[in-house]
Motif scaffolding. Structure first.
Motif, mmCIF file in Angstrom:
data_model
loop_
_atom_site.group_PDB
_atom_site.id
_atom_site.type_symbol
_atom_site.label_atom_id
_atom_site.label_comp_id
_atom_site.label_asym_id
_atom_site.label_seq_id
_atom_site.Cartn_x
_atom_site.Cartn_y
_atom_site.Cartn_z
ATOM 1 N N THR A 37 -6.179 12.034 0.843
ATOM 2 C CA THR A 37 -5.247 10.916 0.875
ATOM 3 C C THR A 37 -5.632 9.940 -0.227
ATOM 4 O O THR A 37 -6.770 9.478 -0.286
ATOM 5 C CB THR A 37 -5.288 10.206 2.243
ATOM 6 N N VAL A 38 -4.675 9.679 -1.114
ATOM 7 C CA VAL A 38 -4.885 8.746 -2.219
ATOM 8 C C VAL A 38 -4.121 7.469 -1.894
ATOM 9 O O VAL A 38 -2.923 7.515 -1.606
ATOM 10 C CB VAL A 38 -4.396 9.351 -3.552
ATOM 11 N N GLU A 75 0.846 -1.197 0.000
ATOM 12 C CA GLU A 75 0.000 0.000 0.000
ATOM 13 C C GLU A 75 0.879 1.244 0.000
ATOM 14 O O GLU A 75 1.809 1.351 0.784
ATOM 15 C CB GLU A 75 -0.871 -0.031 1.250
ATOM 16 N N GLU A 76 0.575 2.182 -0.905
ATOM 17 C CA GLU A 76 1.283 3.460 -0.933
ATOM 18 C C GLU A 76 0.260 4.577 -0.761
ATOM 19 O O GLU A 76 -0.709 4.658 -1.509
ATOM 20 C CB GLU A 76 2.017 3.652 -2.255
ATOM 21 N N LYS A 77 0.512 5.414 0.230
ATOM 22 C CA LYS A 77 -0.389 6.544 0.471
ATOM 23 C C LYS A 77 0.314 7.836 0.089
ATOM 24 O O LYS A 77 1.474 8.046 0.439
ATOM 25 C CB LYS A 77 -0.780 6.616 1.942
ATOM 26 N N THR A 78 -0.392 8.685 -0.618
ATOM 27 C CA THR A 78 0.109 10.016 -0.929
ATOM 28 C C THR A 78 -0.973 11.018 -0.555
ATOM 29 O O THR A 78 -2.160 10.745 -0.683
ATOM 30 C CB THR A 78 0.464 10.176 -2.424
#
Length: 77
Positions: free
Chosen positions: A53-54, A9-12
């Motif tokens: 937050t994506v 999981e990557e949050k940007t």
């Protein structure tokens, strides 16, 4: 097999400008013949910053638990 596949999981956080309403405060004389000031509030259109937050999911191959990536060639565990 020394390679394990897992979901990562990557949050940007992205900032967006949106139109909204803000409260604006101003002072003016309380009446025609008054020297005292009153405070007035009004709603005005304004730009507001919003954080979104994506979350993106990626399938990655990594060395399984107990194995390390070979520092010489970086392609084998």
């Amino acid at each position: 097999c020394r390679w394990c596949t897992k979901l990562k999981e990557e949050k940007t956080v992205r900032q967006d400008l949106e139109m909204g309403e803000c409260t604006q405060k101003y002072q003016a004389k309380c009446g025609w013949f008054s020297s005292s000031l009153c405070t007035y509030y009004e709603m005005v259109p304004c730009h507001k910053e919003r954080n979104h937050t994506v979350v993106q999911y990626k399938i990655v191959s990594e060395c399984c638990h107990g194995y390390r990536l070979d520092p010489i060639n970086n392609i084998t565990c």
